[in-house]
Motif scaffolding. Structure first.
Motif, PDB file in Angstrom:
ATOM      1  N   LYS A  16      -7.488 -11.756  -0.096  1.00 58.24           N
ATOM      2  CA  LYS A  16      -8.823 -11.309  -0.503  1.00 58.24           C
ATOM      3  C   LYS A  16      -9.672 -10.965   0.709  1.00 58.24           C
ATOM      4  O   LYS A  16     -10.361  -9.934   0.731  1.00 58.24           O
ATOM      5  CB  LYS A  16      -9.502 -12.395  -1.332  1.00 58.24           C
ATOM      6  CG  LYS A  16     -10.880 -12.004  -1.856  1.00 58.24           C
ATOM      7  CD  LYS A  16     -11.466 -13.090  -2.740  1.00 58.24           C
ATOM      8  CE  LYS A  16     -12.831 -12.680  -3.285  1.00 58.24           C
ATOM      9  NZ  LYS A  16     -13.402 -13.732  -4.165  1.00 58.24           N
ATOM     10  N   ALA A  73     -11.086  -7.306   1.829  1.00 55.16           N
ATOM     11  CA  ALA A  73     -12.520  -7.102   2.044  1.00 55.16           C
ATOM     12  C   ALA A  73     -12.772  -6.409   3.382  1.00 55.16           C
ATOM     13  O   ALA A  73     -13.627  -5.533   3.485  1.00 55.16           O
ATOM     14  CB  ALA A  73     -13.253  -8.442   1.992  1.00 55.16           C
ATOM     15  N   VAL A  74     -12.007  -6.794   4.401  1.00 54.28           N
ATOM     16  CA  VAL A  74     -12.140  -6.168   5.712  1.00 54.28           C
ATOM     17  C   VAL A  74     -11.787  -4.681   5.630  1.00 54.28           C
ATOM     18  O   VAL A  74     -12.418  -3.835   6.264  1.00 54.28           O
ATOM     19  CB  VAL A  74     -11.236  -6.868   6.746  1.00 54.28           C
ATOM     20  CG1 VAL A  74     -11.163  -6.071   8.051  1.00 54.28           C
ATOM     21  CG2 VAL A  74     -11.754  -8.280   7.038  1.00 54.28           C
ATOM     22  N   ARG A  75     -10.794  -4.382   4.818  1.00 50.81           N
ATOM     23  CA  ARG A  75     -10.355  -2.991   4.660  1.00 50.81           C
ATOM     24  C   ARG A  75     -11.194  -2.224   3.654  1.00 50.81           C
ATOM     25  O   ARG A  75     -10.953  -1.039   3.416  1.00 50.81           O
ATOM     26  CB  ARG A  75      -8.886  -2.973   4.201  1.00 50.81           C
ATOM     27  CG  ARG A  75      -7.937  -3.399   5.289  1.00 50.81           C
ATOM     28  CD  ARG A  75      -6.564  -3.829   4.793  1.00 50.81           C
ATOM     29  NE  ARG A  75      -6.115  -3.199   3.571  1.00 50.81           N
ATOM     30  CZ  ARG A  75      -4.901  -3.396   3.054  1.00 50.81           C
ATOM     31  NH1 ARG A  75      -4.063  -4.219   3.665  1.00 50.81           N
ATOM     32  NH2 ARG A  75      -4.531  -2.822   1.940  1.00 50.81           N
ATOM     33  N   GLY A  76     -12.158  -2.930   3.005  1.00 53.32           N
ATOM     34  CA  GLY A  76     -12.988  -2.254   2.022  1.00 53.32           C
ATOM     35  C   GLY A  76     -12.352  -2.173   0.667  1.00 53.32           C
ATOM     36  O   GLY A  76     -12.749  -1.378  -0.198  1.00 53.32           O
ATOM     37  N   GLY A  77     -11.314  -3.022   0.448  1.00 49.07           N
ATOM     38  CA  GLY A  77     -10.618  -3.012  -0.829  1.00 49.07           C
ATOM     39  C   GLY A  77     -11.287  -3.916  -1.835  1.00 49.07           C
ATOM     40  O   GLY A  77     -12.368  -4.464  -1.614  1.00 49.07           O
ATOM     41  N   SER A  78     -10.659  -4.078  -2.953  1.00 50.45           N
ATOM     42  CA  SER A  78     -11.162  -4.925  -4.030  1.00 50.45           C
ATOM     43  C   SER A  78     -10.011  -5.701  -4.628  1.00 50.45           C
ATOM     44  O   SER A  78      -8.874  -5.231  -4.641  1.00 50.45           O
ATOM     45  CB  SER A  78     -11.828  -4.088  -5.112  1.00 50.45           C
ATOM     46  OG  SER A  78     -12.118  -4.898  -6.249  1.00 50.45           O
ATOM     47  N   GLU A 116      -8.575 -10.123   3.732  1.00 48.41           N
ATOM     48  CA  GLU A 116      -8.027  -8.929   4.375  1.00 48.41           C
ATOM     49  C   GLU A 116      -8.433  -7.670   3.623  1.00 48.41           C
ATOM     50  O   GLU A 116      -8.766  -6.650   4.230  1.00 48.41           O
ATOM     51  CB  GLU A 116      -6.496  -9.032   4.456  1.00 48.41           C
ATOM     52  CG  GLU A 116      -5.996 -10.014   5.494  1.00 48.41           C
ATOM     53  CD  GLU A 116      -6.383  -9.607   6.902  1.00 48.41           C
ATOM     54  OE1 GLU A 116      -6.190  -8.421   7.254  1.00 48.41           O
ATOM     55  OE2 GLU A 116      -6.879 -10.469   7.642  1.00 48.41           O
ATOM     56  N   ASP A 175       0.827  -1.207   0.000  1.00 46.77           N
ATOM     57  CA  ASP A 175       0.000   0.000   0.000  1.00 46.77           C
ATOM     58  C   ASP A 175       0.864   1.261   0.000  1.00 46.77           C
ATOM     59  O   ASP A 175       0.552   2.242  -0.691  1.00 46.77           O
ATOM     60  CB  ASP A 175      -0.915   0.010   1.232  1.00 46.77           C
ATOM     61  CG  ASP A 175      -2.053  -0.985   1.120  1.00 46.77           C
ATOM     62  OD1 ASP A 175      -2.378  -1.418   0.003  1.00 46.77           O
ATOM     63  OD2 ASP A 175      -2.624  -1.343   2.183  1.00 46.77           O
TER      64      ASP A 175
END
Length: 281
Positions: free
Chosen positions: A268, A272-277, A270, A145
């Motif tokens: 995937k 999703a938990v962070r609101g990523g894609s 992790e 990131d």
């Protein structure tokens, strides 16, 4: 796992390296002990205070558990490590002689020897463990990131490329433990990691970067010696080869999951938990 009568303890409620702590339980009520407790800070284990802590958690504690398991006819499950070997062969079998390089590995080998004195025991050797807490994959995701963020002054990271192994996900380790218990597999020692290709830490880091932000080319190789040359404290020796042979546990009917598939699912989840894609990654 839908278990009934299962109790979980951490060191704050049961210090298993303290003989006096064992009096709080009626051990005749228990059929199985699963020991996932350990001191795993391999570099800190090379310090005077760390050496004491490592031997308490990795050797003295398992020895006390083995004693109570033997006396009360309890099955003892114990999670061990590839660090009990020196890493000179490319893949380690369960019957390879112990040859630990540092304090951590030495204390884990002593724990294995102690646990094996319990007639009903399963020792599961793992390597490069990834679970819910702080771990290598989460660290690499965070660095990916930072590299992807133009406001961060980070364009690459260096990861060692001369240590080789496979990841072990704690979810898969738990599945293997309950398989051995449920199938009443022969007691003894079993290697358990993810199945699949043997890779370096650098290779795994690049895969995590790609899965997170598509920037795996930002991961640069470095030797273990170079990586630690500026270390201010003691550095534990690492096995070069950490891959474990999986044939014995496969013969019980358990099929280890490919670690790369587990890694994809882990990243995937992790994201999703962070609101990523993960679309397009």
């Amino acid at each position: 796992h839908g278990l009934h009568g299962f109790e979980y303890h951490d060191i704050d409620t049961f210090d298993f390296s303290d003989p006096a702590a064992y009096g709080q339980f009626d051990w005749d009520l228990y059929g199985t002990i699963i020991n996932a407790g350990a001191f795993t800070a391999v570099d800190k284990a090379e310090t005077p205070e760390g050496r004491t802590a490592a031997w308490k958690a990795n050797a003295s504690g398992p020895a006390l558990l083995a004693e109570v398991a033997r006396e009360h006819h309890i099955t003892l499950v114990h999670v061990s490590s590839d660090y009990v070997f020196d890493g000179t062969v490319e893949e380690h079998t369960e019957d390879e002689p112990f040859a630990p390089l540092g304090v951590y590995g030495q204390s884990k080998a002593a724990g294995d020897i102690a646990v094996a004195q319990a007639p009903r025991h399963y020792i599961l050797r793992s390597s490069w463990v990834i679970g819910d807490g702080h771990n290598f994959v989460k660290t690499m995701m965070g660095l990916s990131d930072r590299v992807a963020d133009p406001q961060q002054a980070l364009d690459h990271v260096t990861v060692v490329d001369d240590q080789y192994g496979r990841l072990t996900f704690t979810k898969d380790m738990a599945a293997a433990i309950f398989h051995l218990l449920g199938s009443q597999a022969p007691y003894g020692t079993y290697d358990l990691t993810g199945e699949g290709a043997v890779r370096s830490w650098k290779d795994i880091a690049a895969e995590v970067f790609d899965l997170t932000n598509g920037n795996g080319d930002a991961v640069m190789p470095v030797s273990t010696e170079q990586y630690f040359e500026s270390a201010k404290g003691p550095v534990a020796p690492r096995p070069v080869h950490s891959a474990l042979s999986l044939g014995k546990i496969e013969a019980t009917g358990f099929t280890p999951v490919d670690w790369q598939e587990s890694l994809k699912a882990y990243v995937k989840a992790e994201l999703a938990v962070r609101g990523g894609s993960v679309e397009g990654r």
